[in-house]
Design a protein around this motif. Structure first.
Motif, PDB file in Angstrom:
ATOM      1  N   ILE A  33      36.015  55.533  50.608  1.00 16.01           N
ATOM      2  CA  ILE A  33      36.085  54.204  50.009  1.00 16.01           C
ATOM      3  C   ILE A  33      35.695  53.173  51.070  1.00 16.01           C
ATOM      4  N   LEU A  34      34.646  52.437  50.802  1.00 18.22           N
ATOM      5  CA  LEU A  34      34.273  51.305  51.648  1.00 18.22           C
ATOM      6  C   LEU A  34      34.461  50.038  50.824  1.00 18.22           C
ATOM      7  N   ALA A  35      35.181  49.088  51.390  1.00 17.71           N
ATOM      8  CA  ALA A  35      35.532  47.879  50.652  1.00 17.71           C
ATOM      9  C   ALA A  35      35.231  46.641  51.479  1.00 17.71           C
ATOM     10  N   TRP A  36      35.175  45.539  50.770  1.00 19.19           N
ATOM     11  CA  TRP A  36      34.958  44.239  51.403  1.00 19.19           C
ATOM     12  C   TRP A  36      36.137  43.329  51.087  1.00 19.19           C
ATOM     13  N   PHE A  37      36.568  42.627  52.113  1.00 19.48           N
ATOM     14  CA  PHE A  37      37.656  41.668  51.998  1.00 19.48           C
ATOM     15  C   PHE A  37      37.180  40.338  52.559  1.00 19.48           C
ATOM     16  N   ARG A  38      37.890  39.279  52.224  1.00 19.40           N
ATOM     17  CA  ARG A  38      37.583  37.987  52.822  1.00 19.40           C
ATOM     18  C   ARG A  38      38.887  37.257  53.107  1.00 19.40           C
ATOM     19  N   GLN A  39      38.805  36.373  54.096  1.00 22.88           N
ATOM     20  CA  GLN A  39      39.997  35.629  54.478  1.00 22.88           C
ATOM     21  C   GLN A  39      39.630  34.241  54.935  1.00 22.88           C
ATOM     22  N   VAL A  40      40.398  33.298  54.446  1.00 27.21           N
ATOM     23  CA  VAL A  40      40.281  31.904  54.847  1.00 27.21           C
ATOM     24  C   VAL A  40      41.487  31.583  55.716  1.00 27.21           C
ATOM     25  N   PRO A  41      41.313  30.841  56.802  1.00 28.21           N
ATOM     26  CA  PRO A  41      42.454  30.516  57.660  1.00 28.21           C
ATOM     27  C   PRO A  41      43.620  29.956  56.863  1.00 28.21           C
ATOM     28  N   LYS A  43      45.365  31.591  54.705  1.00 28.98           N
ATOM     29  CA  LYS A  43      45.561  32.298  53.439  1.00 28.98           C
ATOM     30  C   LYS A  43      45.560  33.800  53.664  1.00 28.98           C
ATOM     31  N   GLU A  44      46.090  34.522  52.691  1.00 29.48           N
ATOM     32  CA  GLU A  44      46.118  35.979  52.793  1.00 29.48           C
ATOM     33  C   GLU A  44      44.721  36.563  52.616  1.00 29.48           C
ATOM     34  N   ARG A  45      44.553  37.726  53.209  1.00 29.11           N
ATOM     35  CA  ARG A  45      43.298  38.446  53.037  1.00 29.11           C
ATOM     36  C   ARG A  45      43.157  38.854  51.569  1.00 29.11           C
ATOM     37  N   GLU A  46      41.954  38.687  51.024  1.00 31.33           N
ATOM     38  CA  GLU A  46      41.686  38.960  49.618  1.00 31.33           C
ATOM     39  C   GLU A  46      40.650  40.057  49.479  1.00 31.33           C
ATOM     40  N   GLY A  47      40.958  41.069  48.693  1.00 26.96           N
ATOM     41  CA  GLY A  47      39.982  42.104  48.396  1.00 26.96           C
ATOM     42  C   GLY A  47      38.931  41.570  47.447  1.00 26.96           C
ATOM     43  N   VAL A  48      37.682  41.928  47.686  1.00 23.65           N
ATOM     44  CA  VAL A  48      36.572  41.404  46.908  1.00 23.65           C
ATOM     45  C   VAL A  48      35.867  42.500  46.114  1.00 23.65           C
ATOM     46  N   SER A  49      35.549  43.591  46.787  1.00 22.28           N
ATOM     47  CA  SER A  49      34.753  44.625  46.140  1.00 22.28           C
ATOM     48  C   SER A  49      34.949  45.939  46.874  1.00 22.28           C
ATOM     49  N   CYS A  50      34.842  47.038  46.146  1.00 23.56           N
ATOM     50  CA  CYS A  50      34.898  48.353  46.790  1.00 23.56           C
ATOM     51  C   CYS A  50      33.885  49.279  46.134  1.00 23.56           C
ATOM     52  N   ARG A  51      33.557  50.307  46.875  1.00 33.08           N
ATOM     53  CA  ARG A  51      32.623  51.317  46.395  1.00 33.08           C
ATOM     54  C   ARG A  51      33.167  52.674  46.802  1.00 33.08           C
ATOM     55  N   ASP A  52      33.193  53.580  45.843  1.00 34.83           N
ATOM     56  CA  ASP A  52      33.661  54.938  46.088  1.00 34.83           C
ATOM     57  C   ASP A  52      32.449  55.818  46.365  1.00 34.83           C
ATOM     58  N   GLY A  53      32.308  56.248  47.603  1.00 31.82           N
ATOM     59  CA  GLY A  53      31.158  57.052  47.972  1.00 31.82           C
ATOM     60  C   GLY A  53      31.156  58.426  47.335  1.00 31.82           C
ATOM     61  N   ALA A  97      36.060  47.491  55.294  1.00 31.69           N
ATOM     62  CA  ALA A  97      37.157  48.391  55.628  1.00 31.69           C
ATOM     63  C   ALA A  97      36.898  49.758  55.013  1.00 31.69           C
ATOM     64  N   ALA A  98      37.441  50.783  55.648  1.00 32.74           N
ATOM     65  CA  ALA A  98      37.272  52.159  55.177  1.00 32.74           C
ATOM     66  C   ALA A  98      38.634  52.754  54.839  1.00 32.74           C
ATOM     67  N   GLY A  99      38.678  53.447  53.717  1.00 33.09           N
ATOM     68  CA  GLY A  99      39.920  54.068  53.285  1.00 33.09           C
ATOM     69  C   GLY A  99      39.651  55.327  52.503  1.00 33.09           C
TER      70      GLY A  99
END
Length: 127
Positions: A33-41, A43-53, A97-99
């Motif tokens: 699983i490779l995913a993308w997160f984003r964070q604004v100073p 604020k909490e980190r927010e998950g945006v998108s993931c892809r299951d390889g 991120a990788a999971g």
């Protein structure tokens, strides 16, 4: 051990597009699983998108559906986040991120489920 390095961030005008890349090195056999997160100073980190390889499935959160999507290439060693119709509220530091859980719902974008992280690349959407 994995290392993830993002690139491609920058300044883009509202309505514009950007593609972020995440280069993965190390043994990815246990991390499909490779995913993308984003964070604004502030604020909490927010998950945006993931892809299951393992099966090619993708999940994008509601706030970015139809505008963002993630993909995996190079045998799983590169992840991309394709972003279009960018809005000022998309301004953030984006990290990959990788999971090894799943990529089916927003619950799967819990940061605690991911073991390895990149350092992040900033995206600023402004005119």
């Amino acid at each position: 051990q994995l290392q993830l390095v993002e690139s491609g961030g920058g300044l883009v005008q509202p309505g514009g597009s950007l593609v972020l890349s995440c280069a993965v090195s190390g043994d990815i056999s246990d991390y499909w699983i490779l995913a993308w997160f984003r964070q604004v100073p502030g604020k909490e980190r927010e998950g945006v998108s993931c892809r299951d390889g393992s099966d090619g499935s993708t999940y994008n959160v509601d706030s970015v559906k139809g505008r963002f999507t993630s993909s995996i290439d190079n045998g799983g060693y590169t992840s991309y986040l394709s972003m279009s119709n960018l809005k000022p509220e998309d301004t953030a530091v984006y990290s990959c991120a990788a999971g090894s859980a799943s990529c089916v719902s927003e619950d799967d974008l819990n940061p605690a489920l991911f073991d390895y992280w990149g350092q992040g690349t900033p995206v600023t959407v402004s005119s």
